[in-house]
Each structure stands twice: as structure tokens, then as C-alpha cells.
Design a protein around this motif. Structure first.
Motif, mmCIF file in Angstrom:
data_model
loop_
_atom_site.group_PDB
_atom_site.id
_atom_site.type_symbol
_atom_site.label_atom_id
_atom_site.label_comp_id
_atom_site.label_asym_id
_atom_site.label_seq_id
_atom_site.Cartn_x
_atom_site.Cartn_y
_atom_site.Cartn_z
ATOM 1 N N UNK A 108 0.788 -1.224 0.000
ATOM 2 C CA UNK A 108 0.000 0.000 0.000
ATOM 3 C C UNK A 108 0.820 1.274 0.000
ATOM 4 N N UNK A 109 0.149 2.369 -0.359
ATOM 5 C CA UNK A 109 0.827 3.653 -0.493
ATOM 6 C C UNK A 109 1.403 4.149 0.834
ATOM 7 N N UNK A 110 0.713 3.870 1.942
ATOM 8 C CA UNK A 110 1.202 4.338 3.227
ATOM 9 C C UNK A 110 2.550 3.756 3.574
ATOM 10 N N UNK A 111 2.707 2.453 3.337
ATOM 11 C CA UNK A 111 3.981 1.791 3.627
ATOM 12 C C UNK A 111 5.085 2.323 2.720
ATOM 13 N N UNK A 142 -4.585 5.847 12.434
ATOM 14 C CA UNK A 142 -4.058 5.078 13.567
ATOM 15 C C UNK A 142 -2.551 4.878 13.478
ATOM 16 N N UNK A 143 -1.954 5.155 12.320
ATOM 17 C CA UNK A 143 -0.514 4.974 12.120
ATOM 18 C C UNK A 143 0.247 6.298 12.117
ATOM 19 N N UNK A 144 -0.450 7.414 12.340
ATOM 20 C CA UNK A 144 0.212 8.711 12.231
ATOM 21 C C UNK A 144 1.287 8.913 13.301
ATOM 22 N N UNK A 145 1.024 8.461 14.533
ATOM 23 C CA UNK A 145 2.054 8.596 15.562
ATOM 24 C C UNK A 145 3.270 7.743 15.221
ATOM 25 N N UNK A 146 3.039 6.565 14.671
ATOM 26 C CA UNK A 146 4.146 5.708 14.239
ATOM 27 C C UNK A 146 4.979 6.425 13.179
ATOM 28 N N UNK A 147 4.292 7.047 12.223
ATOM 29 C CA UNK A 147 4.981 7.786 11.153
ATOM 30 C C UNK A 147 5.827 8.913 11.732
ATOM 31 N N UNK A 148 5.243 9.703 12.635
ATOM 32 C CA UNK A 148 5.970 10.846 13.189
ATOM 33 C C UNK A 148 7.167 10.389 14.019
ATOM 34 N N UNK A 149 6.995 9.373 14.832
ATOM 35 C CA UNK A 149 8.109 8.915 15.656
ATOM 36 C C UNK A 149 9.271 8.439 14.790
ATOM 37 N N UNK A 150 8.973 7.652 13.772
ATOM 38 C CA UNK A 150 10.032 7.147 12.895
ATOM 39 C C UNK A 150 10.703 8.285 12.134
ATOM 40 N N UNK A 151 9.893 9.238 11.674
ATOM 41 C CA UNK A 151 10.435 10.365 10.911
ATOM 42 C C UNK A 151 11.326 11.237 11.781
ATOM 43 N N UNK A 152 10.867 11.571 12.984
ATOM 44 C CA UNK A 152 11.663 12.410 13.874
ATOM 45 C C UNK A 152 12.940 11.708 14.308
ATOM 46 N N UNK A 153 12.845 10.415 14.624
ATOM 47 C CA UNK A 153 14.054 9.666 15.021
ATOM 48 C C UNK A 153 15.111 9.726 13.917
ATOM 49 N N UNK A 154 14.667 9.478 12.688
ATOM 50 C CA UNK A 154 15.615 9.479 11.571
ATOM 51 C C UNK A 154 16.197 10.868 11.351
ATOM 52 N N UNK A 155 15.369 11.901 11.460
ATOM 53 C CA UNK A 155 15.851 13.270 11.254
ATOM 54 C C UNK A 155 16.834 13.678 12.345
#
Length: 365
Positions: free
Chosen positions: A248-251, A281-294
Motif C-alpha cells: 500500500x501507499x502508506x507503507x 491510527x498509524x500517524x504517531x508511528x509515522x511521526x516517531x520514525x520520521x523524527x528519530x531518523x531526522x
């Protein structure tokens, strides 16, 4: 451990005569910046303006970036009815306000801890306007057409040119994720450069992506019998691995963000409509992963969204123990079109705004 060098992070940006903007100033940028506002107010245009560099030797990189972002966004390169001798003429016309290529546009950048440098200026100039020494260079290169793209930093700088007959350059790793940037050959190339050389990088990538793809155990680059080179994902207790695009597009969106942050280390990455394709329901997962990487790669982010759930998810993440120290680095800038046709940016505290149910996504005044 030494503090990361944030000297290349943008503090202020001034945009003039670029697309819909006569002038727009955004001041006080953090490491994580949200660009908000109504439809057609210019959010994506801000991200495109940030493709400009203020380094004196980066003019041709800017041309290549602007070429590429137009190709990614529309699938074709902008041209005008001037014949095949000047295929790049449309490049200036589509980015200059009111398509006034002769006036061109300018982008001024001030970085943290540095004095403001002269703005980057791009214009379309006819050969008749150029000095005799430049004309001799143009003639010696046997350049076709009657115009060049003229670039300089500030009015005092003599500037340099790019011929309009230059071929398009599409092999660039663009620090800009457009709304349409999903699965494609370039994603495979970025994966091979970012993840393949390092076991640790691969483990971090799989761990982060598992938040979007439950039971994910393995991601690798392989030759698929139908798709050719492909990124495939393997789930626990399943023998058959599937191409990443099948999830899917989200992944794919999350994978692309995670893969394109490392190449932007110590600089910036722009992401348009970060929430597109992501279930709430996956938005917090997205933000955490994005911020960690940044944070790990010392990358400054500029991100657009319309989604209130996306903003609330980020606010909640910034109140967790892991990310609370970075709350001061998060800025929300709301763009508003004023009655006189100008556009103004208003800085907001995201967490405070969400806690008090303030509307910061723009809209009618």
C-alpha cells in the motif's frame, strides 16, 4: 558526544516573485517545520523554493532540482512554443510569478548563526542583454537559441548562465518528496545507496517500517521475476516475500521518507502532504520514525499537511519523554492570503495550539 552542527539549518527565508508569491517571509524556522494553509495558498511552492541553495557554486544543482521536481510532479517538462532549441525556457516561466521569465525570481536564505547572504536570483535573458565576453563564451560553445537562464547571488554578483539547450537531468537524488513520489526506480536506487551497504542501517529501517507493516521481519533488494529489480518485504511465518509496493501507499510513503532522510544529512528535506496514504491510527508511528531518523541524521524538515489528526498526532509525540526535548525545535507556519492579494506567514506553537483547539490550518479570514 558533541552537539550536532545545525549551522546549515535555515533560520529565515524570503521568497520574491516565485510562483504565487510577490513576497513571502518565513522567520524563525526550527528543525521540524510545518507549512500549513488553505488550498492554493502556496504551501508546496514554499517547499519548491527551498530547493534553492545559497552556495555560490550550486547554480547548476538548482537548475537540475527545479527540472526534476517538475518532472516528478507532472510527468512532463514545461515547455513553451519556442521550438526545440530552447527546451529549458519553460523552467523559468513556470516558477516566475505571472510567468514573467525576464523578471525572474529570487530566494533569500539566512542560516543559523550566519549573516544573511545575497539572494539567489534566476532570470531568462536574451543574448542581446549579455556582455560581449559572455557572448563570446556562448558562441564558442555553439549554443542554440537566443536566450539563457541567468543566475546570480545578489545584484552585485556578475552571475553565470545555463544554456536553454542543456539536456534534462533526471538522475538527481532530490531532497523533496512530492505528493506523487511513491514507488519507482529511484526508490530502489536510494535503497541500494542508503540501506544495502550497512547492516545496522538495514536493521533500523526494518524496525521503523515494522510500525507500518505488522510482523515485518526482512526487507531486501532482489530481482523479481515480473517486476525486475524490486524492494521486497517478508513477514513472519510467511514463506513468500512480496514487493514493497504490494503493502500500500502508506507503507511506501513511510519507506521513502526513511530512505531519503540519510542522504539529506546535515541539510534539509522537504515532504509534501506527509499524511497522504497513511491511516490515522498509524500517524504517531509515522511521526516517531520520521523524527528519530531526522534527529539521528541531523536533518531539518519542512512538511506540509491539511490533516488535523496528523497535527494532533505530532503534538502528542512531542509530549512523550523521548521527543519532549525537541518540542522547541518544532514550528508551525500558517500561510494566509490577505485581501490585498499578498501572502503572510504566521508562526504558531503546535502543541499549545492543539491543546487549546486553535485552528492553525488556515482558511478564510
Amino acid at each position: 558526544m558533541a552537539a550536532p552542527d545545525k549551522s546549515r539549518f535555515i533560520q529565515d527565508i524570503t521568497i520574491r516573485n516565485f510562483k504565487c508569491f510577490e513576497e513571502l517571509k518565513i522567520e524563525g524556522c526550527g528543525q521540524f517545520n510545518l507549512i500549513l494553509g488553505d488550498n492554493n495558498v502556496g504551501k508546496t511552492s514554499v517547499l519548491e523554493a527551498l530547493l534553492v541553495e545559497d552556495d555560490w557554486d550550486q547554480e547548476n544543482i538548482v537548475v537540475a532540482r527545479l527540472q526534476r521536481v517538475r518532472l516528478d510532479k507532472y510527468g512532463t517538462f514545461p515547455t513553451t512554443m519556442v521550438g526545440q532549441d530552447e527546451p529549458l525556457r519553460g523552467l523559468v516561466e513556470v516558477f516566475a510569478r505571472n510567468a514573467d521569465a525576464a523578471a525572474g525570481f529570487s530566494i533569500g536564505i539566512k542560516r543559523r548563526g550566519q549573516d544573511k547572504r545575497p539572494p539567489f536570483i534566476m532570470q531568462l535573458k536574451s543574448l542581446r542583454e549579455l556582455g560581449e565576453s559572455v557572448k563570446q563564451v556562448v558562441r564558442s560553445l555553439r549554443i542554440r537559441g537566443q536566450h539563457v537562464i541567468w543566475m546570480k547571488h545578489g545584484e552585485e554578483h556578475d552571475g553565470g548562465f545555463t544554456p536553454l539547450s542543456e539536456p534534462l537531468y533526471t538522475g538527481l537524488n532530490l531532497p523533496f518528496l512530492s505528493l506523487k513520489a511513491l514507488y519507482g526506480p529511484d526508490l530502489i536506487e536510494v535503497y541500494s545507496q542508503t540501506v544495502t551497504p550497512s547492516t545496522a542501517a538495514k536493521e533500523e529501517f526494518v524496525s521503523a517500517l515494522a510500525g507500518m507493516i505488522p510482523n515485518l521481519t526482512e526487507v531486501e533488494l532482489t530481482i523479481h521475476p515480473l517486476l525486475g529489480p524490486a524492494i521486497i518485504a517478508r513477514l513472519a511465518e510467511q514463506d513468500l516475500a512480496q514487493p514493497l509496493a504490494f503493502f500500500g501507499d502508506g507503507s511506501v510513503k513511510m519507506a521513502r521518507i526513511l530512505l531519503q532522510i540519510p542522504p539529506a544529512a546535515n541539510n534539509r528535506l522537504m515532504v509534501d502532504e506527509i499524511d497522504t496514504g497513511i491511516h490515522y491510527s498509524r500517524l504517531e508511528v509515522l511521526w516517531k520514525a520520521t523524527l528519530r531518523a531526522a534527529i539521528a541524521n541531523n536533518v531539518q524538515l519542512f512538511i506540509t499537511t491539511h490533516n488535523e489528526e496528523c497535527l494532533k498526532a505530532l503534538a502528542q509525540v512531542l509530549e512523550t519523554e523521548e521527543f519532549a526535548p525537541y518540542r522547541a525545535e518544532c514550528r508551525a507556519f500558517t500561510l494566509r492570503r490577505l485581501p490585498d492579494g499578498s501572502t503572510k506567514s504566521y508562526a504558531r506553537d503546535l502543541v499549545h495550539s492543539m491543546e487549546n483547539d486553535y485552528e492553525i490550518r488556515g482558511g478564510a479570514l
